[in-house]
Design a protein around this motif. Structure first.
Motif, PDB file in Angstrom:
ATOM      1  N   ARG A 128       0.831  -1.209   0.000  1.00  0.00           N
ATOM      2  CA  ARG A 128       0.000   0.000   0.000  1.00  0.00           C
ATOM      3  C   ARG A 128       0.869   1.264   0.000  1.00  0.00           C
ATOM      4  O   ARG A 128       0.601   2.183  -0.780  1.00  0.00           O
ATOM      5  N   PRO A 129       1.910   1.349   0.835  1.00  0.00           N
ATOM      6  CA  PRO A 129       2.756   2.558   0.784  1.00  0.00           C
ATOM      7  C   PRO A 129       3.395   2.782  -0.588  1.00  0.00           C
ATOM      8  O   PRO A 129       3.502   3.929  -1.040  1.00  0.00           O
ATOM      9  N   GLN A 130       3.805   1.717  -1.265  1.00  0.00           N
ATOM     10  CA  GLN A 130       4.378   1.881  -2.610  1.00  0.00           C
ATOM     11  C   GLN A 130       3.340   2.449  -3.574  1.00  0.00           C
ATOM     12  O   GLN A 130       3.644   3.363  -4.354  1.00  0.00           O
ATOM     13  N   VAL A 131       2.136   1.911  -3.516  1.00  0.00           N
ATOM     14  CA  VAL A 131       1.076   2.363  -4.421  1.00  0.00           C
ATOM     15  C   VAL A 131       0.697   3.811  -4.114  1.00  0.00           C
ATOM     16  O   VAL A 131       0.549   4.626  -5.025  1.00  0.00           O
ATOM     17  N   VAL A 132       0.568   4.137  -2.837  1.00  0.00           N
ATOM     18  CA  VAL A 132       0.219   5.511  -2.451  1.00  0.00           C
ATOM     19  C   VAL A 132       1.294   6.484  -2.916  1.00  0.00           C
ATOM     20  O   VAL A 132       0.983   7.552  -3.463  1.00  0.00           O
ATOM     21  N   THR A 133       2.550   6.134  -2.753  1.00  0.00           N
ATOM     22  CA  THR A 133       3.648   6.997  -3.194  1.00  0.00           C
ATOM     23  C   THR A 133       3.611   7.197  -4.707  1.00  0.00           C
ATOM     24  O   THR A 133       3.763   8.326  -5.196  1.00  0.00           O
TER      25      THR A 133
END
Length: 167
Positions: A128-133
């Protein structure tokens, strides 16, 4: 040509507000190439719903569609040629629905299935953090929203950033 391809539709209204039909579609590939089409309504859709709120978001009027929209059969043919065998993803299941409505409007079969982008991301193990970034960076570069041509390009950029591992 780089795959996958990302698709986005704009519609006459959201389905919860009535019977909607597709008015614009765009497809973007991860190599940065993209195409967008305004869709001239078929006669049957003339009696379906139109939302002033939706028009205010995407800025596409019924008059613009009459003046500059392309026949749905032409849109389908050009879109299929542009996709050229790439798997197609969308960020909402509504895009599959509007593709089906477009095909039904001209009595054509689906030129390709539309898969959910979340499945693509999950299958590849993105967090999720990768996608949000990646989404934040794509929104920074391509901030316009509620335009199929911009939304599809932004989604393709998100996927490209993730595939490249640059975020």
């Amino acid at each position: 040509m780089s795959c996958p391809a990302l698709i986005d539709f704009e519609a006459s209204c959201l389905p919860e507000y009535g019977q909607s039909y597709p008015i614009e579609v765009a497809v973007a590939r991860t190599d940065g190439s993209s195409r967008a089409w305004l869709i001239r309504p078929v006669d049957a859709w003339r009696y379906w719903d139109w939302s002033d709120e939706a028009e205010a978001l995407h800025g596409i009027s019924q008059q613009l569609l009459d003046d500059e929209g392309l026949p749905p059969a032409q849109v389908l043919a050009e879109m299929a040629a542009f996709v050229n065998g790439c798997p197609v993803y969308a960020d909402a299941d509504l895009d599959q629905y509007w593709l089906e409505v477009l095909c039904q409007g001209v009595g054509a079969g689906l030129p390709f299935p539309v898969h959910y982008l979340g499945e693509f991301l999950k299958e590849r193990g993105y967090t999720r953090p990768q996608v949000v970034t990646a989404l934040e960076e794509a929104k920074r570069r391509l901030p316009k929203e509620h335009l199929a041509r911009e939304d599809a390009k932004r989604l393709a950029l998100v996927v490209r950033l993730l595939l490249e591992g640059t975020v």
